[in-house]
Design an enzyme around this catalytic site. Structure first.
Site, short mmCIF file in Angstrom:
data_model
loop_
_atom_site.label_atom_id
_atom_site.label_comp_id
_atom_site.label_asym_id
_atom_site.label_seq_id
_atom_site.Cartn_x
_atom_site.Cartn_y
_atom_site.Cartn_z
N PRO A 133 0.84 -1.25 -0.02
CA PRO A 133 -0.05 -0.04 0.06
C PRO A 133 0.75 1.09 0.05
O PRO A 133 0.85 2.12 0.93
CB PRO A 133 -0.70 -0.16 1.47
CG PRO A 133 0.08 -0.99 2.29
CD PRO A 133 1.04 -1.93 1.42
N CYS A 134 1.43 1.30 -1.17
CA CYS A 134 2.23 2.80 -1.17
C CYS A 134 1.21 4.12 -0.95
O CYS A 134 1.85 5.02 -0.67
CB CYS A 134 2.98 2.71 -2.53
SG CYS A 134 2.33 2.79 -4.23
#
Lengths: 256, 223
Positions: A158-159
């Site tokens: 989850p950048c």
């Protein structure tokens, strides 16, 4: 008596043949599938080592995605007979920490950045500098941003949960609007974080526990309004006698 | 993990199935590769997985993991095929081509391993490959097969390769000649000499024992 001892040598030689283990084909072939993501369908590719590519279906067609995976990994790419175990749930919930990832071709630094990012819980955000500290490279904040920009497996790693410390949302490969949509889909308190940042507050403490958190931490959000205390920086929190939260780890190493 | 997954044949059934991939079906596979490379390649892996694993495990006796070598060989094959046009793919003789790639991959891996020795590499060459198999099942054959594998490993390289390709991988002589880049007669004599050496070293003390009825008797693999 061992029957092999008396068998003709040609037959004994045939016994030395080796058969590939079950699932051997997946050591060679990459699989692709389309799954439901938090804001729409996602195209996902994986090898025997783990998930190796993710793209928003709205941005790339099936065939183009397969072609890109084929090009990058030099492997045959075929539709999966069944989705990778755990993938459907991970794409729906946003928690992919139990999935394996194939990050072949990335630098050790990029891998470290992505591993630290994978640990950010659903519904919370962290500043770029937090990731830099987590991997023991506190000054490499910009490099963290670049590494996240090259994340081959967005959404699952989850950048989008890494944002700017000034309260703004920061860049995203899929565009800032997509980043915001993802964060709102998992109910991050974006507006509150931005309001606090606007008045210089980057940490939230509880007057009852004397613990301080990042403002999106689930513990911070549980603190009753009358017990909340804002801090500008780690020093202010430290000199007030507050200790950092062990879950969101604000300023883990700097405060030590 | 990889080493554990490898299994030795109990019977010749699977190799016979590979052998059953006659020239016709090999042509058919080439046609499918030329038409849809990726789908055709999955079939190729299913059809020749045993062949490539056998060559990786038995013709090289290096220290690399058999499954890693085999997977790498197939990946090299795929990357090569991507650069071939359809006409060239249709003309391929798949088995000798794959075996040649597998041998190259094994050779490169051995060179790399000798430069950077791996802590977990197998120390004993020719050790039986089968692991993680039912213990009782293995015990029945392990002694004899392990002994034969060691004798095989001790053969001169060309004889060993020829014997492995002929009797372990069940390749016909013309394809062995293609792999070894020699005339068929030469390939045949490598096979014969290797087999004779194995018999002399290994079979001599077995001759007094009676052959069991049934099972593998009677099937002469010679062509």
């Amino acid at each position: 008596m061992n029957p092999l001892l008396a068998a003709p040598i040609e037959d004994q030689l045939a016994q030395l043949a080796v058969r590939p283990p079950r699932g051997f084909a997946d050591r060679v072939v990459a699989r692709v599938s389309t799954v439901v993501g938090p804001t729409g369908p996602l195209r996902v590719a994986w090898t025997a080592s783990g998930i190796c590519a993710v793209e928003f279906a709205s941005r790339l067609g099936d065939a183009d995605f397969a072609a890109r995976v084929r090009e990058r990994f030099g492997r045959p790419v075929l539709p999966a007979d069944r989705p990778l175990p755990g993938l459907v749930a991970a794409a729906r919930t946003g928690n992919a920490r139990r999935l394996a990832f194939d990050l072949t071709g990335l630098t050790p630094f990029e891998v470290a950045v992505l591993e630290a990012t994978l640990a950010i819980p659903v519904g919370e955000i962290r500043p770029y500098g937090w990731v830099a500290e987590e991997i023991g490279r506190p000054r490499a904040v910009r490099a963290v941003g670049s590494a996240l920009g090259r994340n081959p497996v967005p959404v699952l790693i989850p950048c989008h949960r890494v944002t700017r410390s000034d309260g703004s949302i920061g860049n995203y490969g899929g565009g800032p609007a997509m980043k915001e949509a993802l964060l709102r889909a998992e109910r991050v308190n974006l507006d509150e974080v931005a309001e606090l940042a606007a008045v210089g507050v980057h940490y939230v403490g509880s007057t009852t526990t004397k613990i301080f958190c990042l403002p999106s931490c689930r513990h911070a959000r549980q603190v009753a309004a009358r017990n909340r205390l804002g801090f500008r920086d780690l020093r202010e929190a430290g000199s007030a006698g507050y200790r950092p939260c062990e879950d969101c780890r604000p300023g883990l190493r700097r405060s030590a | 993990m990889t080493r554990d997954g490898l299994q030795r044949f109990r019977a010749r059934g699977v190799l016979e199935a590979v052998q059953g991939a006659t020239a016709d079906s090999e042509d058919e596979l080439c046609r499918r590769l030329a038409g849809d490379l990726d789908a055709g390649f999955a079939e190729l892996v299913a059809t020749y997985g045993s062949l490539v694993c056998t060559v990786a495990a038995r013709a090289t006796f290096g220290n690399e993991e058999t499954e890693d070598l085999a997977a790498e060989a197939f990946l090299r094959a795929y990357r090569a095929l991507r650069g071939y046009d359809a006409a060239r793919i249709r003309e391929l003789r798949l088995r000798p081509w794959l075996v040649t790639i597998a041998l190259n991959v094994a050779r490169n891996a051995r060179r790399a391993a000798s430069r950077h020795p791996r802590a977990d590499s197998l120390a004993v060459t020719g050790e039986p490959v089968a692991r993680g198999r039912d213990v009782a099942e293995l015990a029945e054959t392990a002694d004899a097969a392990g002994e034969l594998a060691k004798r095989l490993a001790a053969l001169p390289a060309k004889q060993r390769l020829a014997v492995v390709l002929r009797y372990v991988a069940d390749l016909p002589v013309p394809e062995i000649a293609a792999v070894m880049a020699c005339p068929e007669g030469t390939a045949r004599s490598h096979v014969a000499r290797g087999l004779a050496a194995l018999r002399a070293a290994y079979g001599a003390d077995r001759t007094s024992q009676a052959r069991p009825a049934g099972r593998r008797g009677g099937q002469e693999p010679d062509r």
